[in-house]
Structures are given as structure tokens and as C-alpha cells.
Scaffold this active site. Structure first.
Site, mmCIF file in Angstrom:
data_model
loop_
_atom_site.group_PDB
_atom_site.id
_atom_site.type_symbol
_atom_site.label_atom_id
_atom_site.label_comp_id
_atom_site.label_asym_id
_atom_site.label_seq_id
_atom_site.Cartn_x
_atom_site.Cartn_y
_atom_site.Cartn_z
ATOM 1 N N TRP A 47 1.003 -1.168 -0.052
ATOM 2 C CA TRP A 47 0.145 -0.099 -0.028
ATOM 3 C C TRP A 47 1.022 1.231 -0.046
ATOM 4 O O TRP A 47 1.829 1.509 0.922
ATOM 5 C CB TRP A 47 -0.994 -0.207 1.292
ATOM 6 C CG TRP A 47 -1.913 1.057 1.367
ATOM 7 C CD1 TRP A 47 -2.803 1.684 0.426
ATOM 8 C CD2 TRP A 47 -1.855 1.881 2.633
ATOM 9 N NE1 TRP A 47 -3.344 2.592 1.078
ATOM 10 C CE2 TRP A 47 -3.152 2.706 2.197
ATOM 11 C CE3 TRP A 47 -1.330 1.892 3.967
ATOM 12 C CZ2 TRP A 47 -3.266 3.735 3.504
ATOM 13 C CZ3 TRP A 47 -1.955 2.690 4.822
ATOM 14 C CH2 TRP A 47 -2.804 3.560 4.508
ATOM 15 N N ASP B 279 -0.348 -5.620 9.351
ATOM 16 C CA ASP B 279 -1.502 -4.699 9.062
ATOM 17 C C ASP B 279 -2.656 -5.211 8.529
ATOM 18 O O ASP B 279 -2.823 -6.245 7.720
ATOM 19 C CB ASP B 279 -0.986 -3.739 7.982
ATOM 20 C CG ASP B 279 -1.933 -2.647 7.235
ATOM 21 O OD1 ASP B 279 -3.117 -2.713 8.189
ATOM 22 O OD2 ASP B 279 -1.767 -1.822 6.302
ATOM 23 N N LYS C 215 -13.491 -1.119 6.477
ATOM 24 C CA LYS C 215 -14.061 -2.025 5.454
ATOM 25 C C LYS C 215 -14.859 -2.932 5.949
ATOM 26 O O LYS C 215 -16.213 -3.348 5.402
ATOM 27 C CB LYS C 215 -12.863 -2.691 4.725
ATOM 28 C CG LYS C 215 -11.479 -2.050 4.592
ATOM 29 C CD LYS C 215 -11.319 -0.863 3.561
ATOM 30 C CE LYS C 215 -10.010 -0.231 3.857
ATOM 31 N NZ LYS C 215 -9.681 0.588 2.532
HETATM 32 C C1 LMR Z 1 -6.947 1.880 -0.591
HETATM 33 O O1 LMR Z 1 -5.722 1.235 -0.505
HETATM 34 O O2 LMR Z 1 -7.652 2.162 -1.606
HETATM 35 C C2 LMR Z 1 -7.645 2.116 0.756
HETATM 36 O O3 LMR Z 1 -6.796 1.780 1.776
HETATM 37 C C3 LMR Z 1 -7.792 3.657 0.786
HETATM 38 C C4 LMR Z 1 -6.428 4.333 1.186
HETATM 39 O O4 LMR Z 1 -6.276 5.139 2.200
HETATM 40 O O5 LMR Z 1 -5.645 4.400 0.117
#
Ligand code: LMR
Length: 397
Positions: A130, A210, A245
Site C-alpha cells: 500500500w 496490517d 471495510k
Molecule cells: C486503498 O488502498 O484504496 C484504501 O486503503 C484507501 C487508502 O487509504 O488508500
């Protein structure tokens, strides 16, 4: 005073979502940000959440500050959800949990705690991970490295991952996605988790999990396998989790940070320092989201209703994976789209290149992240065929 302030380029995922909202094309499809949409492309309010809110409103509770660590009923509900009822680690008092501002807040509190109290050479995140993981740790002045994770064939390059992690100095921090990997959707198998946990123990690494998607993979308990196995193995670790979520509480910013320690006394000291970390930043967490979660998890009927809605969300995501796979395979029988069926949770890595992603947005009003990640619940019966047409047309350009 502020002439020197540089402009902010914006966060890619959030900006994309904003651009989608501004797009006036009626056939637009949002496969960008990780938000669950139902069959009608709407973010649902879960029934259990609605009932919990009604109860809270009826009770007309006062709104004092929460303690720095958050509400006791919320914190203990989180521990049961993560570790299961009667896990030795919880029963012996060696797990501490604080309520945080989403799991982002939990990651940040954990990063600050580590920077202050833990001598280590950096954090290793998966390649890819992420986007915000890097930025969260770097803003706490922690060096961020990557370990190999994604195999372009659609799964995890587990051997390369292990080989890299095996060479890290003891006390290195390794960020792991407990389930439903963001952005790839490629998860470790149970056997791979067991191998990894043994190696983590041997090499004395410190995992930081996470878990933003508990329940979106296989179910609440199955998705917590890594958490419970690490705790059972006696490995100290941190875990940030979120209710954005799983309960649709995105804007309530409701999450937690738990730290699993070796014994109860250590845990007490860690809790004290986590409280201090919170005091230095936002003082105490917002109450409302945590009270919804505590009501839902603490009442057998609401809990049942929540799990049933969670199952519905998970089943719909799976059904959309099957639909998209079938639609793409029908249009391009020689191409292999089976990764869609193997990957889990909200996301799939499609392998689409940035120029193809741009083309899908500009020519077809289909929004996905530059890396080629799609958010599966943005698909529904009304748009999945059009999306398949557009992807195939783009691939064949
Ligand atoms: C995502 O990865 O789309 C979500 O976790 C929202 C974000 O904060 O990026």
C-alpha cells in the site's frame, strides 16, 4: 510567512477517487479506492451498525473524553476478534491494545513507538505494498526497504521473499499484510505462514501486521490465522487493524493497534508508552466509531447480523471475480486471467500498464490505480461486461 510552502501533489488513490466523483460521464466505473460498493454501486450501511447507532442514540450517553488508550469495551472486543476467545496471549495479559484513528493511526502510533523504544535498522515492506506504508514510516524517520513479494504470474514469490528476509539483521521490522494483500490480492498460504513464522523466530525479526480486511478473505477467524499463529509461537509483534471495510465505518476512523509482548509486565510498560505517544499527538481517540464496534461485537444478535453481512460482501466480491474472469476469458480465450480467481479480498493486480490505465480512464471512464490494481467491488452486474470489453480493447490496442 508561507511563501516557501511547496504545493502538495496529492495522494494518488485519493485524487483518483476525487477525479471519479467529478467525472460527468454516466457510464463511469470506480475501480480505484478500496471502498466496498454493493450491487447498486452504493456504500451500504450495515444493519448491525444501524441498530448499534440507534441504541447509542437512545441511551443518550454523555460524551466525555475517552482515555488516551480508548474505551475498555472496544479494546477488549478487538482483542477477542483478533486473537479469538480465550487465546493464551490475551488471557495472560501480554497483549495490549489501544483504540486508534483508523488503522493508519495505529500504524503511525506503532511507528512512533518503535522509533522511540526499539533500536533497529529499518522496516521492510512488501514490493509492492500500500503506497502509504512507505510514507507513514518515513515520516517517523524510519528507513524503509522492500522485500520481494509479487510474482507477475499472479501469486507470491515466496522463495525470494524468504531468501531476502533471512538475510536481515536481527530486530529488523517486517511489515506483513495479515490477509487480502493490498494492492495485489496475493496472499500467503497457511503452510507458507508457518514456514515464515519459524524463520521470523530464528532470525529474531519483529513483525508489524496490517489487517485492514479481516473477513474479506475467507472469514473472520480464518483471516486471523497469521495473528493467532504468531501469538501462539511466542513471537512479539505489532498489529494495526481497521473497521473501515469490515463494518463500513470508513469515515468514523476506527481502528486499533495491539502489541503482543512476552509477559504482562512488559505489556503494561508498552501500554504506558503507547498512551504517551497518543497524548503527544491527538490526546485521545474519537468515541463514536468504537462504541458502534463494541455494541456490534458485544451483542450476540448484532454480531450474527454483522457476520452475515460480511459474508454477503465477501460472496459478492467472489462472484464478481468469477464474472470478470469469465467475461475476459470469453473475449480473449488465449490469455490467462486465472489470477482473478486466485487473488483474494477487495483487490486484484491486473498487470495493466500505466498507459493502459490512463487509456481506460480517458476513453472508457474506468478508474483504476496506476499500478494496475482494481477494486473488485466496484464491479456489478450492470458494468462488468462493459469493463471486460474495455479491458480487452485496451489490451489489444
Ligand atoms: C486503498 O488502498 O484504496 C484504501 O486503503 C484507501 C487508502 O487509504 O488508500
Amino acid at each position: 510567512m508561507f511563501q516557501h510552502v511547496a504545493p502538495f501533489a496529492g495522494d494518488h488513490i485519493v485524487s483518483l477517487n476525487e477525479a471519479f466523483q467529478r467525472d460527468t460521464r454516466p457510464h463511469k466505473v470506480n475501480l480505484s479506492i478500496g471502498i466496498y460498493a454493493d450491487e447498486n454501486a452504493r456504500l451500504p450501511t450495515l444493519d448491525a451498525v444501524h441498530q448499534a447507532e440507534l441504541r447509542l442514540a437512545t441511551a443518550r450517553m454523555a460524551k466525555p473524553y475517552l482515555p488516551m488508550e480508548g474505551a475498555t469495551n472496544f479494546r477488549s472486543a478487538v482483542q477477542t476478534l483478533l486473537f479469538g476467545a480465550r487465546h493464551e496471549a490475551v488471557a495472560s495479559g501480554r497483549v495490549v491494545t489501544i483504540q486508534t484513528v483508523g488503522s493508519s493511526g495505529g500504524l503511525k502510533a506503532g511507528a512512533e513507538f518503535l522509533r522511540r523504544w526499539f533500536a533497529f535498522s529499518g522496516v521492510w515492506i512488501s514490493d509492492p505494498s500500500w503506497d502509504n506504508h512507505r510514507s507513514l514510516f518515513e515520516s517517523s524517520r524510519i528507513t524503509v526497504h522492500t522485500y520481494p513479494y509479487y510474482d507477475p504470474a499472479g501469486g507470491v514469490c515466496f522463495d525470494a521473499m524468504l531468501e531476502c528476509l533471512r538475510t536481515l539483521p536481527p530486530r529488523s521490522v517486517v511489515l506483513l499484510h495479515a490477509c487480502c494483500h493490498n494492492p495485489t490480492g496475493a496472499d500467503l498460504s497457511t503452510a507458507q505462514w508457518i514456514t515464515l513464522i519459524t524463520m521470523i523466530q530464528e532470525r529474531q525479526l519483529l513483525p508489524f501486521l496490517d489487517m485492514a480486511y479481516q473477513g474479506f478473505g475467507d472469514g473472520v477467524d480464518t483471516d486471523a490465522f497469521a495473528v493467532r499463529a504468531l501469538a501462539r509461537a511466542g513471537v512479539p509483534f505489532l498489529i494495526a487493524n481497521s473497521f473501515s471495510k469490515s463494518m463500513g465505518l470508513y469515515g468514523e476512523r476506527c481502528g486499533a493497534l495491539s502489541v503482543v509482548c512476552t509477559d504482562a509486565q512488559q505489556a503494561e510498560h508498552v501500554l504506558g508508552q503507547l498512551k504517551f505517544t497518543v497524548r503527544q499527538s491527538y490526546f485521545s481517540p474519537p468515541a463514536h466509531g468504537g462504541q458502534i464496534v463494541a455494541q456490534v461485537l458485544g451483542d450476540p444478535l448484532l454480531r450474527l447480523s454483522w457476520e452475515s453481512d460480511l459474508n454477503t460482501m465477501r460472496d459478492r466480491i467472489r462472484a464478481m471475480r468469477v464474472r470478470l474472469h469469465a467475461a475476459l476469458s470469453q473475449r480473449m480465450p488465449d490469455a490467462d486471467f486465472s489470477f482473478l480467481l486466485r487473488q483474494r479480498g477487495m483487490f486484484s493486480y491486473t498487470g495493466l500498464q500505466p498507459s493502459q490505465v490512463d487509456h481506460l480512464r480517458d476513453a472508457h471512464a474506468i478508474y483504476l490505480v496506476h499500478s494496475g490494481r482494481i477494486c473488485i467491488p466496484g464491479l456489478n452486474a450492470n458494468n462488468v461486461d462493459a469493463v471486460a470489453d474495455a479491458i480487452c480493447a485496451t489490451l489489444l490496442l
